[in-house]
Motif scaffolding. Structure first.
Motif, PDB file in Angstrom:
ATOM      1  N   ASN A  79      87.803  -6.435 -19.630  1.00 35.80           N
ATOM      2  CA  ASN A  79      88.071  -6.128 -18.228  1.00 35.80           C
ATOM      3  C   ASN A  79      89.355  -5.291 -18.143  1.00 35.80           C
ATOM      4  O   ASN A  79      90.446  -5.801 -18.418  1.00 35.80           O
ATOM      5  CB  ASN A  79      88.225  -7.440 -17.456  1.00 35.80           C
TER       6      ASN A  79
ATOM      7  N   ALA B 169      91.131  -4.213 -15.671  1.00 36.90           N
ATOM      8  CA  ALA B 169      92.127  -4.681 -14.699  1.00 36.90           C
ATOM      9  C   ALA B 169      92.912  -5.849 -15.288  1.00 36.90           C
ATOM     10  O   ALA B 169      94.148  -5.904 -15.195  1.00 36.90           O
ATOM     11  CB  ALA B 169      91.436  -5.104 -13.413  1.00 36.90           C
ATOM     12  N   LYS B 170      92.189  -6.756 -15.930  1.00 37.75           N
ATOM     13  CA  LYS B 170      92.845  -7.908 -16.543  1.00 37.75           C
ATOM     14  C   LYS B 170      93.736  -7.431 -17.693  1.00 37.75           C
ATOM     15  O   LYS B 170      94.839  -7.952 -17.896  1.00 37.75           O
ATOM     16  CB  LYS B 170      91.777  -8.879 -17.051  1.00 37.75           C
TER      17      LYS B 170
ATOM     18  N   GLU C 130      97.008  -6.203 -16.328  1.00 35.01           N
ATOM     19  CA  GLU C 130      97.876  -7.295 -15.874  1.00 35.01           C
ATOM     20  C   GLU C 130      98.443  -8.079 -17.051  1.00 35.01           C
ATOM     21  O   GLU C 130      99.590  -8.512 -17.030  1.00 35.01           O
ATOM     22  CB  GLU C 130      97.104  -8.239 -14.950  1.00 35.01           C
TER      23      GLU C 130
ATOM     24  N   GLN D  23     106.634  -3.028 -11.034  1.00 33.95           N
ATOM     25  CA  GLN D  23     105.818  -2.597  -9.897  1.00 33.95           C
ATOM     26  C   GLN D  23     106.468  -1.461  -9.110  1.00 33.95           C
ATOM     27  O   GLN D  23     107.684  -1.341  -9.070  1.00 33.95           O
ATOM     28  CB  GLN D  23     105.550  -3.772  -8.941  1.00 33.95           C
TER      29      GLN D  23
ATOM     30  N   LYS E 155      92.093   0.967  -3.803  1.00 35.44           N
ATOM     31  CA  LYS E 155      92.390  -0.426  -3.414  1.00 35.44           C
ATOM     32  C   LYS E 155      92.639  -1.318  -4.626  1.00 35.44           C
ATOM     33  O   LYS E 155      93.327  -2.318  -4.517  1.00 35.44           O
ATOM     34  CB  LYS E 155      91.238  -0.989  -2.589  1.00 35.44           C
ATOM     35  N   HIS E 156      92.026  -0.989  -5.752  1.00 31.84           N
ATOM     36  CA  HIS E 156      92.190  -1.845  -6.932  1.00 31.84           C
ATOM     37  C   HIS E 156      92.980  -1.159  -8.040  1.00 31.84           C
ATOM     38  O   HIS E 156      92.886  -1.557  -9.205  1.00 31.84           O
ATOM     39  CB  HIS E 156      90.823  -2.306  -7.436  1.00 31.84           C
ATOM     40  N   LEU E 157      93.735  -0.148  -7.651  1.00 36.43           N
ATOM     41  CA  LEU E 157      94.546   0.567  -8.645  1.00 36.43           C
ATOM     42  C   LEU E 157      95.559  -0.388  -9.276  1.00 36.43           C
ATOM     43  O   LEU E 157      96.229  -1.155  -8.589  1.00 36.43           O
ATOM     44  CB  LEU E 157      95.288   1.721  -7.953  1.00 36.43           C
ATOM     45  N   LYS E 158      95.655  -0.341 -10.599  1.00 37.26           N
ATOM     46  CA  LYS E 158      96.553  -1.248 -11.306  1.00 37.26           C
ATOM     47  C   LYS E 158      97.779  -0.521 -11.847  1.00 37.26           C
ATOM     48  O   LYS E 158      98.886  -1.029 -11.778  1.00 37.26           O
ATOM     49  CB  LYS E 158      95.812  -1.907 -12.484  1.00 37.26           C
TER      50      LYS E 158
ATOM     51  N   GLU F 218      95.620   2.493   1.275  1.00 33.66           N
ATOM     52  CA  GLU F 218      94.869   1.829   0.198  1.00 33.66           C
ATOM     53  C   GLU F 218      95.775   1.387  -0.951  1.00 33.66           C
ATOM     54  O   GLU F 218      95.420   0.532  -1.741  1.00 33.66           O
ATOM     55  CB  GLU F 218      93.814   2.781  -0.374  1.00 33.66           C
ATOM     56  N   PHE F 219      96.913   2.019  -1.036  1.00 35.13           N
ATOM     57  CA  PHE F 219      97.802   1.812  -2.174  1.00 35.13           C
ATOM     58  C   PHE F 219      98.661   0.569  -1.951  1.00 35.13           C
ATOM     59  O   PHE F 219      99.292   0.438  -0.911  1.00 35.13           O
ATOM     60  CB  PHE F 219      98.680   3.059  -2.290  1.00 35.13           C
ATOM     61  N   ARG F 220      98.684  -0.328  -2.909  1.00 30.17           N
ATOM     62  CA  ARG F 220      99.510  -1.533  -2.787  1.00 30.17           C
ATOM     63  C   ARG F 220     100.808  -1.349  -3.562  1.00 30.17           C
ATOM     64  O   ARG F 220     100.814  -0.694  -4.595  1.00 30.17           O
ATOM     65  CB  ARG F 220      98.765  -2.746  -3.343  1.00 30.17           C
ATOM     66  N   ARG F 221     101.839  -1.997  -3.083  1.00 29.93           N
ATOM     67  CA  ARG F 221     103.139  -1.870  -3.756  1.00 29.93           C
ATOM     68  C   ARG F 221     103.199  -2.667  -5.051  1.00 29.93           C
ATOM     69  O   ARG F 221     104.196  -2.632  -5.744  1.00 29.93           O
ATOM     70  CB  ARG F 221     104.249  -2.327  -2.811  1.00 29.93           C
ATOM     71  N   SER F 222     102.148  -3.386  -5.348  1.00 33.21           N
ATOM     72  CA  SER F 222     102.145  -4.152  -6.598  1.00 33.21           C
ATOM     73  C   SER F 222     101.623  -3.318  -7.768  1.00 33.21           C
ATOM     74  O   SER F 222     101.533  -3.824  -8.890  1.00 33.21           O
ATOM     75  CB  SER F 222     101.299  -5.406  -6.427  1.00 33.21           C
TER      76      SER F 222
END
Lengths: 374, 434
Positions: free
Chosen positions: B170, B172-173, B176, B193, B113-116, B141-145
């Motif tokens: 962090n 994740a940060k 991004e 993406q 869910k939080h895969l970057k 769970e996978f987001r296109r972003s």
């Protein structure tokens, strides 16, 4: 006639607005199936056809302001014909509620509640349907009035928030697979708007205002706009062919929202409103089937049917083998054929009604002449 | 009257409650405790040795991240060995099997869910990325972003194991922020993406690109090939893993991996990426170094920002399509080594604009040439513009843009830069003469 409260035109319009607008969760992808880049044009054509069909219903119901659609059917077609027509409408709404229950329970479970079995979700939705149907038309009308703007906002706002993912080039070639496919798509999708017939079912319970036509066309227009905007924006986000393989176009678009590090992953917030809208639509479909059955059997109450019909709807919901089959049934069967029942039958009834009326008038004028002669 | 109103309000509230309660009740079923879930932040895919796939993951240790952000960093505690992420890897037959296998030796249920970022090895990318990205398109769970990248010269597993974060704790940060630099550098794709990759790979009017990442080169800074005399190397002339530098993160992001449909066919450097972004209209801002036209031994530095979307002139009347692209930019003179010329003068400004345009046109010509002749992939996204000329998809498909027309099209690009600002100075005074 069933004894139930009356609702105002705004409540009635809100019910229909929600019913049609909720279809936007899926309509963009299905419309693209028919005409690719011109899917949104196919929805406009479907809306045009629905507007034409609605004209017949509006004209028909204007002749019988104190009757619902089932009552009108019995008046125009006689007891047997009317019963058959009523049975057809009853089946339409019963199957529509079962199919909608299955489709949305599966869809919610797949995206947001993956560990919850779809039947559990469907069970709770059915219980909500029972409760909602028990509360009746007045409560449904008021709740729809309160929630219609929230539902429309909940559908459109996340789409607009995905603006940084829009690519206007995705709209080209403008005519998609061609004009013939746009028209075919329009014909196949006009059932998107068939829920407007609910107005006719509850016509005698609506306090008709001075402009009865707006009662029919205002919700149709809003529903059409919501569906067209949703189809357009999802096409701007997902190019062809990615849009055609997607059965969650609005949800997937909302999951993309990224307006800076702080403002992302907000689809769960909107999901809350989508679920309420879905639940409300199911309750209205289920309630309508209850009322039609009661009117068909000429009973003054519908509440005894709530539990048995609830059980039937819940059981019918699990006849489709999987989500894909349920989606196919909803979009390629129900949307294609329900329009015919919703728009064509009232047109037939209107023609018969028009043919009967001159005879009635002649008879009446004949009688009057006789009396005068005497 | 008020009693009636209150009754009606109660009814509405009751119905709303009825509508809401199905989601609440079933929500208890689908609950997932955050402290019982292992959130994967970075994922690496390589061709496997003992099985089909080597599936490597960096799983977040939330307590270490929060601790570090709070100041004590949790550093050195026995619980988290000072790392905010845990590196794990497994050989598996499929993508989903790998997740299942990981739960054999990890104590938290893994979640995407939080895969970057997802990184592919060059080898897998050459075989076609949709084999694996297709799975992710379905996976709820996978987001296109999620950001897609290919690692250059090393395996994805090695890259993840060496992926340190010097300035940001962090992870994740970190992910991004480094990918957001496209906006300021113009060296990496602005749309990295999965959503864009997937759309372009499936489309018949474009081919995709994705981030190119590499580990820092082994040759120490200052020991690479030297420049002599008036030679200089543009800041964007590097590929990932080639930067002459020391310190910082081990992983470098510059340029992009180029695909034909979903197959990796080559990579481009930072300058070509700038050219590509100018053509695509995704360019935002960059700093550009150019040779001083008045003294070739000196350099000038400009900040360039996009002024308008690129303009396309498409002519399909001839035997081959002709496309002319005009990009418009605004520039600011930021640095001049030459103090004997008044660059702010109108005639000198025009000379500077011409030299900037010449350099940008060079970047664009490079990428156009490579896209048409080397990659034969429309990463320029010109198909998206050309198809405006067609009314139906049948006509467009018959035209066969990707297969026939794009490689033989005559494509020219023109830059029109206007220097608007000269920093905080309005004229250049010469040094005192002795």
């Amino acid at each position: 006639m069933i004894q139930q409260g009356k609702i105002g035109p705004r409540e009635a319009m809100s019910i229909i607005t929600i019913m049609i607008s909720v279809n936007a969760l899926l309509s963009g992808a299905i419309a693209a199936d028919y005409a690719l880049h011109a899917g949104w044009l196919a929805i406009i054509v479907a809306g045009g056809l629905a507007a034409l069909g609605t004209l017949f219903s509006a004209r028909l119901m204007a002749h019988y302001p104190d009757k619902g659609l089932i009552g009108v059917g019995q008046e125009v077609l006689g007891p047997t014909g009317g019963f058959c027509i009523g049975l057809l409408y009853f089946n339409l709404f019963l199957l529509a509620s079962a199919l909608f229950l299955r489709l949305e329970a599966d869809r919610i479970a797949l995206v947001y509640l993956p560990d919850t079995p779809a039947p559990v979700l469907a069970l709770f939705m059915t219980l909500a349907g029972l409760g909602g149907a028990y509360l009746g038309l007045e409560a449904l009308g008021r709740t729809s009035l309160v929630f219609s703007s929230v539902v429309i906002g909940g559908l459109l706002l996340p789409l607009f928030m995905s603006a940084n993912f829009w690519n206007w080039n995705n709209l080209f070639p403008l005519l998609g697979t061609g004009i013939s496919d746009i028209i075919k798509g329009g014909l196949s999708l006009h059932g998107l708007f068939s829920e407007i017939i609910i107005l006719a079912v509850f016509y005698s319970s609506i306090k008709i205002s001075s402009s009865p036509m707006s009662l029919w066309y205002q919700p149709l227009l809003i529903g059409l706009l919501v569906n067209v905007i949703a189809a357009l924006i999802t096409l701007l986000v997902f190019s062809v062919p990615a849009i055609t393989e997607n059965i969650f176009p609005v949800v997937q678009t909302s999951r993309l929202i990224y307006l800076g590090r702080f403002f992302q992953r907000i689809d769960a917030f909107f999901a809350f409103f989508w679920m309420i809208a879905i639940c409300l639509k199911f309750i209205i479909l289920f309630f309508t089937s209850n009322v039609i059955l009661a009117e068909l059997l000429k009973l003054p109450y519908y509440k005894p049917f709530i539990v048995p019909l609830g059980i039937i709807v819940f059981s019918l919901a699990f006849l489709p083998s999987d989500l894909n089959q349920a989606t196919h049934l909803a979009t390629h069967m129900a949307w294609r054929w329900s329009g015919i029942i919703a728009f064509l039958l009232p047109a037939v009834m209107l023609i018969i009604c028009q043919l009967k009326q001159p005879k009635k008038q002649t008879k009446q004028s004949g009688k009057g002449k006789g009396k005068q002669d005497e | 009257m008020s009693k009636l109103k209150a009754k009606k309000n109660r009814t509405v509230a009751l119905l709303l409650l009825i509508c809401v309660f199905p989601t609440f009740f079933s929500g208890c079923w689908s609950y997932q405790e955050v402290d019982e879930t292992g959130f994967i932040l970075f994922l690496g895919l390589d061709r496997g040795v003992e099985n089909k796939l080597t599936w490597s993951a960096q799983v977040a240790k939330p307590r270490a991240i929060v601790g570090a952000a709070g100041g004590n960093g949790g550093m050195g505690s026995p619980e988290n060995d000072g790392q905010s992420i845990a590196n794990v890897s497994v050989e598996a037959p499929t993508f989903t099997a790998a997740m299942t296998m990981m739960n054999i030796f990890l104590d938290r249920r893994l979640s995407l869910k939080h895969l970057k970022v997802i990184v592919f090895s060059e080898e897998l990318a050459r075989e076609g990325m949709m084999t694996y990205l297709g799975v992710m398109g379905r996976y709820p769970e996978f987001r296109r972003s999620v950001i897609v990248a290919v690692c250059r010269g090393i395996t994805a597993r090695e890259l993840l194991e060496n992926n340190n974060q010097v300035l940001e704790v962090n992870p994740a940060k970190h992910a991004e922020m480094v990918t957001a630099f496209a906006q300021y550098t113009g060296f990496i794709p602005a749309q990295p993406q999965f959503h864009y990759f997937y759309n372009d790979a499936k489309a018949d009017d474009a081919d995709p690109i994705c981030l190119m990442v590499g580990l820092r080169r082994e040759t120490p800074q200052g020991e690479g090939p030297p420049v002599t005399g008036e030679e200089w190397v543009s800041e964007g002339a590097y590929y990932a893993g080639e930067l002459p530098r020391s310190g910082g993160n081990n992983v470098e992001l510059i340029g992009a991996a180029v695909f034909q449909n979903d197959r990796y066919v080559g990579d481009i450097n930072g300058d070509q990426m700038t050219g590509l972004m100018l053509i695509r209209g995704t360019f935002d801002e960059t700093n550009l170094s150019v040779e001083d036209p008045f003294d070739p031994s000196k350099m000038l530095a400009f900040n360039l920002t996009a002024y308008r979307s690129p303009q396309f002139q498409v002519d399909l009347s001839g035997p081959v399509p002709r496309i002319h692209i005009i990009v418009r930019l605004h520039g600011t003179l930021l640095g001049n080594q030459n103090l004997s010329v008044d660059f702010e003068e109108e005639s000198n400004r025009l000379i500077l604009e011409a030299i900037i345009n010449q350099q940008l046109e060079g970047f664009m010509a490079d990428i156009i040439d490579r896209a048409q002749n080397e990659f034969q992939a429309d990463i320029l996204h010109l198909g998206k513009i050309v198809k405006h000329k067609f009314l139906t998809i049948q006509q467009w498909r018959e035209y066969d843009w990707l297969g026939t027309q794009f490689p033989q099209a005559i494509i020219t690009a023109e830059a029109r830069t206007r220097i608007r600002y000269f920093g905080l100075l309005h004229e250049t005074a010469p040094l005192a003469t002795r």
